[in-house]
Write an enzyme that holds these catalytic residues in place. Structure first.
Site, PDB file in Angstrom:
ATOM      1  NE  ARG A 120      -3.112   0.724  -0.725  1.00  0.00           N
ATOM      2  CZ  ARG A 120      -3.418   0.870  -1.998  1.00  0.00           C
ATOM      3  NH1 ARG A 120      -3.078   1.967  -2.652  1.00  0.00           N
ATOM      4  NH2 ARG A 120      -4.045  -0.089  -2.642  1.00  0.00           N
ATOM      5  CE  LYS A 153      -1.445  28.092  -5.059  1.00  0.00           C
ATOM      6  NZ  LYS A 153      -2.382  28.681  -6.033  1.00  0.00           N
ATOM      7  CE  LYS A 185       2.517  34.292  -3.966  1.00  0.00           C
ATOM      8  NZ  LYS A 185       2.391  34.092  -5.433  1.00  0.00           N
ATOM      9  CD  GLU A 216       8.654  34.511 -10.361  1.00  0.00           C
ATOM     10  OE1 GLU A 216       7.743  34.474 -11.214  1.00  0.00           O
ATOM     11  OE2 GLU A 216       9.146  33.487  -9.837  1.00  0.00           O
ATOM     12  CG  ASP A 245      -0.954  36.438 -10.219  1.00  0.00           C
ATOM     13  OD1 ASP A 245      -0.981  35.230 -10.538  1.00  0.00           O
ATOM     14  OD2 ASP A 245      -1.616  36.914  -9.289  1.00  0.00           O
TER      15      ASP A 245
END
Length: 329
Positions: A120, A153, A185, A216, A245
C-alpha cells in the site's frame, strides 16, 4: 540529509532515470519510514501475521489499470528495500515511460509477508506521482515552447516527492521552498508600499548578507510591470524574473483573452525571464504558451492531482479477470 543522497538505498541505477530535486534538509528515507510506521502502528500487519506463513515466497506483478506516465519506480524500490532488502524487483518500464491499461510493467519476488506489508505504501507513492507526471506531461507538451512549472501547493510533507514527479513528467521545478529564491508576491508588495520599495528592500538585504540567488517579483497590472522595469533600469538589481499574474482573462465558453499577457511580455522584451500564472488549465495552456512567455506555473499539477490507477497482484490471472469484469483493465 540531502534529498539527492541515494547511497545504500537499494535503487538500481537504471531505475533512477530522473534524480529527485535537491533540498538541504528533506529526509526522503525518513518520509518513507513515516509512511510505513503510520501503516504498521504498534502491532504491525496483524492480517499478514494471521494468514501468511513467515517463510512463504511469492511473485507479485504491477498492473496498470489506465493509460498514463509511470512515476515512482525509484521510490518504490526504496520502500521495498526499507521493508526487506532481500526482495528482488524488476521493471519493464522506467520512470517517465508511457504505460497503457492492462500492462504488467514490473514484478517483485521474495517473502510474501514483506511484499504485502510494502504494497500500500508503494502504491500510494506511485499512484500519486504517476498522476502528477501524467498531467505534467500533457501540460508540458501543450505549453511548448514555454516551460511548465509547479508551485509550492504540494501535499504537506511530500514537497520533494511531488516536485520529483513533475520532473519525471517533463516539467521543470519552481523554487523548492522559501529558502532558495526570493519571490516578492502581492502581500510583500502591499506591506512594502509598492513594487519599487519591495525590490529595493530585497536588493539591500541580499547585498548586506552577501547572498546571491534568483529574485522574482509578481506583477498584476501593466503599470506594475513598468514600475519593475523602471526600477531595474535605474538601479543595480538582482531581479531575474517577472511574474505576470492573472493577466490571462477567462471568457465565456472556456476561451481566454491573452492580450494583456502579450503586452506585458512585449514590454519586458527579453530583459528578464517571464512567468504566466493564473487561469492555467490543460485547455488554456497552449494559448498561453504561444504568447512568448518563458514559463507557465500551475498549482493544479500538485494540488488537484488525480491518482493513476495501479495495482500490485500476486494472482495476476484472477486480477486481470476481475479488471475485465469491472472494465478497469
Amino acid at each position: 540529509m540531502s534529498a539527492i543522497a541515494t547511497k545504500n538505498t537499494g535503487i538500481a541505477a537504471a531505475s533512477l532515470g530522473v534524480k529527485p530535486p535537491a533540498h538541504p534538509t528533506y529526509d526522503l528515507k525518513g518520509v518513507i519510514q513515516l509512511a510505513l510506521s503510520e501503516d504498521a502502528g504498534d502491532l504491525g500487519d496483524v492480517t499478514c501475521k494471521a494468514t501468511i506463513p513467515v517463510d512463504m515466497e511469492v511473485e507479485a506483478h504491477f498492473l496498470a489499470k489506465e493509460d498514463g506516465i509511470i512515476a515512482g519506480i525509484a521510490l518504490a524500490e526504496m520502500v521495498f528495500n526499507e521493508v526487506d532488502h532481500t526482495l528482488k524487483v524488476d521493471w519493464s518500464r522506467k520512470d517517465g515511460d508511457k504505460i497503457h491499461k492492462g500492462l504488467q510493467f514490473g514484478k517483485v519476488h521474495g517473502r510474501a509477508h514483506s511484499i504485502v506489508v510494502a504494497e500500500r505504501v508503494v502504491l500510494n507513492f506511485m499512484q500519486r506521482m504517476s498522476g502528477i507526471a501524467t498531467l505534467t506531461k500533457a501540460m508540458a507538451d501543450a505549453a511548448h515552447p514555454a516551460y511548465i512549472l509547479e508551485t509550492r501547493k504540494t501535499a504537506p510533507g511530500l514537497r520533494l516527492v511531488d516536485k520529483w514527479a513533475v520532473l519525471i513528467g517533463g516539467g521543470q521545478n519552481h523554487r523548492m521552498g522559501l529558502f532558495d529564491m526570493v519571490m516578492i508576491k502581492d502581500n510583500h508588495i502591499s506591506i512594502a508600499g509598492g513594487v519599487t520599495n519591495a525590490l529595493k528592500s530585497v536588493d539591500q538585504y541580499l547585498a548586506s548578507n552577501n547572498i546571491q540567488m534568483g529574485v522574482e517579483v509578481e506583477t498584476r497590472t501593466l503599470e506594475e510591470v513598468n514600475e519593475a522595469l523602471d526600477y531595474a533600469s535605474q538601479s543595480k538589481t538582482s531581479l531575474t524574473r517577472i511574474m505576470l499574474d492573472n493577466m490571462v482573462v477567462p471568457l465565456p465558453h472556456g476561451d481566454i483573452d491573452v492580450t494583456m499577457l502579450k503586452e506585458a511580455v512585449e514590454l519586458i522584451s527579453g530583459r528578464f525571464e517571464t512567468e504566466a500564472s493564473g487561469n492555467v488549465t490543460l485547455e488554456t495552456v497552449h494559448k498561453i504558451g504561444q504568447t512568448g512567455v518563458m514559463y507557465i506555473s500551475s498549482g493544479a499539477l500538485t494540488h488537484s492531482v488525480k491518482a493513476l490507477d495501479i495495482s500490485l497482484k500476486i494472482d495476476t490471472e484472477l486480477a486481470l479477470e476481475v479488471s475485465r469484469r469491472t472494465k478497469r483493465g
